[in-house]
Design a protein around this motif. Structure first.
Motif, PDB file in Angstrom:
ATOM      1  N   VAL A 317       0.805  -1.215   0.000  1.00  0.00           N
ATOM      2  CA  VAL A 317       0.000   0.000   0.000  1.00  0.00           C
ATOM      3  C   VAL A 317       0.839   1.266   0.000  1.00  0.00           C
ATOM      4  CG1 VAL A 317      -1.811   1.271   1.194  1.00  0.00           C
ATOM      5  CG2 VAL A 317      -1.866  -1.228   1.146  1.00  0.00           C
ATOM      6  N   GLN A 346      -6.939   3.478   0.733  1.00  0.00           N
ATOM      7  CA  GLN A 346      -6.435   2.265   1.370  1.00  0.00           C
ATOM      8  C   GLN A 346      -5.372   2.581   2.417  1.00  0.00           C
ATOM      9  OE1 GLN A 346      -7.912  -0.510   0.742  1.00  0.00           O
ATOM     10  NE2 GLN A 346      -6.668  -1.901   1.988  1.00  0.00           N
ATOM     11  N   CYS A 382     -12.233  -2.822  -4.944  1.00  0.00           N
ATOM     12  CA  CYS A 382     -10.975  -2.962  -4.218  1.00  0.00           C
ATOM     13  C   CYS A 382      -9.964  -3.791  -4.984  1.00  0.00           C
ATOM     14  CB  CYS A 382     -11.245  -3.603  -2.868  1.00  0.00           C
ATOM     15  SG  CYS A 382      -9.769  -3.984  -1.946  1.00  0.00           S
TER      16      CYS A 382
END
Length: 399
Positions: A317, A346, A382
């Motif tokens: 991420v 995120q 997602c």
């Protein structure tokens, strides 16, 4: 109007070139190793020996260069793009036609500032040059500079260019709070597209596909994909994006499973495989990682969107956010704002979320689903899902 056909091919290349990144060739360990078997319809070798290469250094064939760029665009053929660049490197010709092709090559390397300077140089010599006006407008759209881009559209005053001016303006309107008006214009253009050359029709359809995606207009998408070609790389990208946005993951796999040699398509395939917990996603993630490593070795920086997307797919991420943030400084198309938003949400980075919100406020960028995600702090589709089987490393835990 042969010049306008070549121009539209280059405009389409500009619109999707940042997405259309090619599979990086394998680095051989010896001279006898076979790298790849070329497609049966590949153009013949240009040089059979070093003497052939030397003797052609001062030759210039803009038409051939344009054809090579078109082939690279339609088929995702990096060899054709490399040949086009090589031809431009070898010539000292300073004609407007060659300068236009140089600008396209610079753009393909993400050297946007240099490309804009070259286009403005052309316009200083010929203020009404339609090639430069349209290309500069499209380049500014890529960077999210919509007001300046519209200014160049409006300079297309010749009545013979009315179709191109209308499409140029509609593309910007569809992104800046006037999507209903833009759709009507695009529908009118699409109704006459079959009578136009293939490059112009394709340009109109791609603009429509982007508008359909951002507004989630199923009727428009059905209409566009019923007439758009089904096998060129830009068309495959547009179809895959629509299918992914509607969670039709199996259809994405069927569409792209034979196209793993194209990086932008491979990433879309991986996204669908992860959603369906397909074990092949791990193999394809590893394949993509190998290609990214080659980019790093070569110190290439024109693949940041793809690297950010890979990082999200691989649950990295923090890396995804940094790459998406850096990419945002260069490109601000639909795919760029998508990956930046997903990474920011995120990672829980309120600072980056505010940057995106400010861009939407300043430009009236129209993408209702993305605005909803920003408000709710969630990701509707997602990419970073635990079903991939990968684990977040300590350095990539959310901010």
């Amino acid at each position: 109007m042969q010049w306008i056909k070549q121009l539209i091919g280059l405009l389409c290349l500009l619109i999707i070139s940042s997405q259309l990144l090619y599979a990086t060739p394998f680095i051989p360990k010896d001279d006898q190793q076979i790298l790849e078997t070329l497609p049966s319809d590949s153009p013949p070798a240009r040089y059979l020996s070093s003497d052939d290469f030397s003797s052609s250094k001062n030759t210039n064939d803009p038409e051939q260069t344009s054809q090579l760029l078109e082939r690279a665009y339609l088929q995702g053929d990096p060899r054709a793009l490399g040949q086009a660049r090589a031809q431009l490197d070898q010539t000292t010709d300073q004609s407007i036609e060659t300068l236009m092709l140089r600008a396209r090559a610079l753009q393909s390397d993400h050297k946007f500032s240099e490309a804009k300077e070259l286009l403005k140089q052309i316009l200083s010599k010929d203020t009404a040059n339609p090639d430069a006006l349209l290309t500069l407008s499209s380049l500014l759209v890529v960077q999210g500079q919509f007001e300046e881009a519209m200014g160049y559209c409006k300079k297309l005053n010749d009545s013979s260019l009315s179709i191109y001016r209308a499409a140029c303006e509609a593309q910007i309107q569809s992104m800046t709070g006037q999507i209903t008006q833009a759709k009507q214009t695009l529908n009118n253009l699409a109704s006459i597209a079959p009578q136009l050359d293939a490059s112009t029709a394709r340009w109109i359809y791609l603009i429509q596909a982007d508008a359909a995606l951002r507004s989630q207009d199923t009727s428009l998408a059905d209409e566009v994909f019923s007439v758009m070609d089904a096998q060129t790389v830009p068309a495959l990208m547009a179809r895959a994006d629509w299918l992914l946005s509607n969670e039709e993951y199996q259809e994405v796999i069927q569409l792209l499973k034979a196209h793993t040699d194209k990086d932008a398509l491979l990433l879309r395939l991986i996204a669908a495989q992860i959603k369906l917990r397909d074990p092949k996603s791990k193999q394809n993630l590893a394949l993509m990682e190998e290609r990214i490593e080659v980019w790093r070795i070569r110190q290439e920086n024109a693949h940041m969107r793809e690297q950010a997307t890979y990082a999200m797919l691989a649950n990295q991420v923090n890396s995804a956010l940094k790459l998406a943030r850096d990419n945002w400084q260069q490109q601000r198309e639909t795919a760029d704002i998508e990956i930046y938003t997903k990474a920011a949400i995120q990672a829980g980075s309120q600072q980056d979320i505010e940057v995106i919100r400010q861009f939407i406020k300043d430009t009236q960028f129209e993408y209702p689903a993305l605005e909803r995600d920003l408000r709710l702090g969630k990701i509707s589709d997602c990419l970073n899902c635990p079903t991939s089987g990968t684990q977040t490393s300590s350095k990539d835990k959310p901010l």
